[in-house]
Design a protein around this motif. Structure first.
Motif, short mmCIF file in Angstrom:
data_model
loop_
_atom_site.label_atom_id
_atom_site.label_comp_id
_atom_site.label_asym_id
_atom_site.label_seq_id
_atom_site.Cartn_x
_atom_site.Cartn_y
_atom_site.Cartn_z
N THR A 139 0.87 -1.16 0.04
CA THR A 139 -0.09 0.03 0.10
C THR A 139 0.79 1.07 -0.04
O THR A 139 1.72 1.21 0.86
CB THR A 139 -0.95 -0.01 1.24
OG1 THR A 139 -0.18 -0.04 2.60
CG2 THR A 139 -2.07 -1.03 1.19
N GLU A 155 -8.62 0.70 2.43
CA GLU A 155 -9.00 -0.58 3.15
C GLU A 155 -10.28 -1.17 2.46
O GLU A 155 -10.35 -2.49 2.21
CB GLU A 155 -9.24 -0.30 4.56
CG GLU A 155 -8.01 -0.27 5.48
CD GLU A 155 -8.29 -0.01 6.96
OE1 GLU A 155 -9.62 0.27 7.34
OE2 GLU A 155 -7.68 0.03 7.65
N LEU A 158 -8.96 -2.81 -0.90
CA LEU A 158 -8.36 -4.24 -0.48
C LEU A 158 -9.23 -5.22 -0.21
O LEU A 158 -9.38 -6.29 -0.55
CB LEU A 158 -7.30 -3.97 1.01
CG LEU A 158 -6.10 -3.44 0.68
CD1 LEU A 158 -5.31 -2.90 2.11
CD2 LEU A 158 -5.20 -4.31 -0.21
N SER A 165 -6.95 -6.47 5.21
CA SER A 165 -6.16 -5.37 5.52
C SER A 165 -5.43 -5.93 6.92
O SER A 165 -4.27 -5.07 7.21
CB SER A 165 -6.67 -4.11 5.59
OG SER A 165 -7.80 -4.34 6.44
N ILE A 179 -3.05 0.57 8.77
CA ILE A 179 -4.29 0.23 7.77
C ILE A 179 -4.37 -1.28 7.83
O ILE A 179 -3.71 -2.02 7.99
CB ILE A 179 -3.47 0.44 6.20
CG1 ILE A 179 -4.65 0.06 5.11
CG2 ILE A 179 -2.25 -0.33 6.01
CD1 ILE A 179 -4.41 0.82 4.02
#
Length: 179
Positions: A139, A155, A158, A165, A179
């Motif tokens: 990230t 997030e 993801l 995450s 995160i």
């Protein structure tokens, strides 16, 4: 002689399958846009690479079909920051790129941007040798400590990629919300 043939066959199969399981997800972006130029901070990865280096940021400058990747990092067991020069070569329809760093070469490999909002965050997925056949998610953010809404957007991205995450490890040198 038969044993040597079997041994060589096993070695060839092993060599072909060493990184065979590391596959990139189908591309979600049509191209690696010029909007990616500029400063990006590496904030968290899954699996962690922060035992090798910390405090990483990239300055991406477009040059034709490649980006010059000026990367600053702090190698393991060192307090001195280092500048590493690399290339991010766009492949095919520009949805994938071949990232090459002569040092540390273990981070070179095939990558793609799996999610981004172009302005605040970028999720990079790759297959560098450092992660073996597992691959890696990274990230990146424009700010070292992004605002909570930006973290929430990353997030959510993801989650859309079916990546948890909570498995990510944050760079231990950052004093930010995770995160």
């Amino acid at each position: 002689m038969k044993c040597i043939f079997i041994l060589l066959t096993c070695l060839v199969v092993y060599a072909q399958n060493t990184y065979a399981d590391c596959r990139l997800d189908p591309p979600t972006l049509e191209n690696f846009s010029k909007e990616f130029q500029g400063l990006w901070y590496l904030r968290a990865t899954y699996p962690s690479v922060f035992d090798k280096f910390t405090a990483v940021f990239h300055v991406l400058t477009p040059k034709g079909n490649t980006y010059c990747g000026d990367t600053v990092l702090t190698p393991e067991e060192s307090e001195k920051r280092e500048l590493k020069l690399g290339t991010w070569e766009l492949l095919g329809d520009n949805s994938e790129m071949n990232v090459t760093y002569p040092d540390p070469a273990y981070m070179s490999g095939l990558y793609q941007v799996s999610a981004t909002d172009y302005e605040n965050y970028m999720i990079l997925q790759g297959c560098p040798p450092i992660t073996g056949d597992q691959g890696i998610y990274m990230t990146y953010f424009r700010k070292q400590c992004p605002q909570p809404d930006v973290l929430g957007s990353a997030e959510s991205a993801l989650a859309d990629l079916h990546v948890n995450s909570s498995l990510f490890v944050q760079d231990p040198t950052l004093n930010c919300t995770s995160i």
